[in-house]
Design a protein around this motif. Structure first.
Motif, PDB file in Angstrom:
ATOM      1  N   LYS A  52      42.674 -13.396  77.171  1.00  0.00           N
ATOM      2  CA  LYS A  52      42.236 -14.783  77.043  1.00  0.00           C
ATOM      3  C   LYS A  52      42.245 -15.464  78.402  1.00  0.00           C
ATOM      4  O   LYS A  52      41.470 -16.362  78.651  1.00  0.00           O
TER       5      LYS A  52
ATOM      6  N   GLY B  93      41.748 -11.315  65.791  1.00  0.00           N
ATOM      7  CA  GLY B  93      42.398 -12.525  66.272  1.00  0.00           C
ATOM      8  C   GLY B  93      43.087 -12.328  67.604  1.00  0.00           C
ATOM      9  O   GLY B  93      42.976 -11.282  68.233  1.00  0.00           O
ATOM     10  N   ALA B  94      43.826 -13.346  68.006  1.00  0.00           N
ATOM     11  CA  ALA B  94      44.527 -13.323  69.291  1.00  0.00           C
ATOM     12  C   ALA B  94      46.000 -13.007  69.070  1.00  0.00           C
ATOM     13  O   ALA B  94      46.587 -13.422  68.069  1.00  0.00           O
TER      14      ALA B  94
ATOM     15  N   SER C 259      42.436 -11.366  72.793  1.00  0.00           N
ATOM     16  CA  SER C 259      41.727 -11.226  71.526  1.00  0.00           C
ATOM     17  C   SER C 259      41.597  -9.737  71.247  1.00  0.00           C
ATOM     18  O   SER C 259      41.349  -8.950  72.159  1.00  0.00           O
TER      19      SER C 259
ATOM     20  N   ARG D 212      39.839  -6.624  68.860  1.00  0.00           N
ATOM     21  CA  ARG D 212      38.737  -6.240  67.969  1.00  0.00           C
ATOM     22  C   ARG D 212      38.929  -4.798  67.528  1.00  0.00           C
ATOM     23  O   ARG D 212      39.167  -3.921  68.353  1.00  0.00           O
TER      24      ARG D 212
ATOM     25  N   SER E 143      40.570  -8.170  74.809  1.00  0.00           N
ATOM     26  CA  SER E 143      39.935  -9.033  75.809  1.00  0.00           C
ATOM     27  C   SER E 143      40.940 -10.108  76.193  1.00  0.00           C
ATOM     28  O   SER E 143      41.292 -10.958  75.363  1.00  0.00           O
TER      29      SER E 143
ATOM     30  N   SER F  17      48.117 -12.975  76.651  1.00  0.00           N
ATOM     31  CA  SER F  17      47.511 -13.017  75.324  1.00  0.00           C
ATOM     32  C   SER F  17      46.101 -12.451  75.396  1.00  0.00           C
ATOM     33  O   SER F  17      45.447 -12.507  76.441  1.00  0.00           O
TER      34      SER F  17
ATOM     35  N   ASP G  13      36.925  -8.663  64.225  1.00  0.00           N
ATOM     36  CA  ASP G  13      37.843  -9.344  65.128  1.00  0.00           C
ATOM     37  C   ASP G  13      39.166  -9.550  64.406  1.00  0.00           C
ATOM     38  O   ASP G  13      39.197 -10.013  63.263  1.00  0.00           O
TER      39      ASP G  13
END
Length: 146
Positions: free
Chosen positions: A137, A110-111, A99, A101, A135, A97, A108
């Motif tokens: 998690k 979200g994830a 994030s 952007r 990025s 998972s 952003d």
């Protein structure tokens, strides 16, 4: 120092013509986007083409310092294209998972787990690019080599 955006022949200068460098707001936004510049200036090696399909946007990715990944969805066609990718194409497991952007919108998103977007696809306008920074998690588990 930036080079002038306009070149005039010597005759034009002799006639008193002036070139006033100008830049559109879109050009300014692209050239001064600090998030996009950070990807360009990252010290990791350049990216690669991951996927290219007839009716889908081309997907390019680049590993970044610190474990993030930059992904560009590029549509070179004259009609809107669908953009999506599985994390396996990044070398991550389907359970990873991250994030996400949007670097052009400075937003952003979200994830997500396993793919982007989490379902369906993202429209990529003709001759446009969606630029994302993922990025993890957690450290994404790598897909086992066959």
């Amino acid at each position: 120092m930036l080079a002038p955006l306009c070149l005039l022949p010597t005759d034009a200068v002799a006639l008193g013509w002036q070139c006033v460098p100008s830049i559109t707001s879109l050009q300014r936004e692209i050239l001064l986007n600090k998030e996009a510049i950070a990807i360009n200036q990252d010290v990791t090696p350049a990216g690669r083409l991951l996927l290219a399909a007839d009716k889908s946007a081309m997907v390019y990715a680049r590993n970044l310092t610190g474990g993030d990944v930059a992904v560009a969805l590029y549509n070179p066609t004259d009609v809107a294209a669908d953009g999506q990718f599985d994390f396996a194409s990044l070398g991550w497991s389907s359970g990873a998972s991250a994030s996400v952007r949007d670097l052009w919108a400075h937003k952003d998103l979200g994830a997500v787990t396993g793919r982007f977007p989490s379902s369906g696809s993202l429209p990529v306008e003709p001759h446009a690019t969606v630029l994302l920074r993922l990025s993890p998690k957690t450290a994404p588990p790598l897909v086992e080599a066959q």
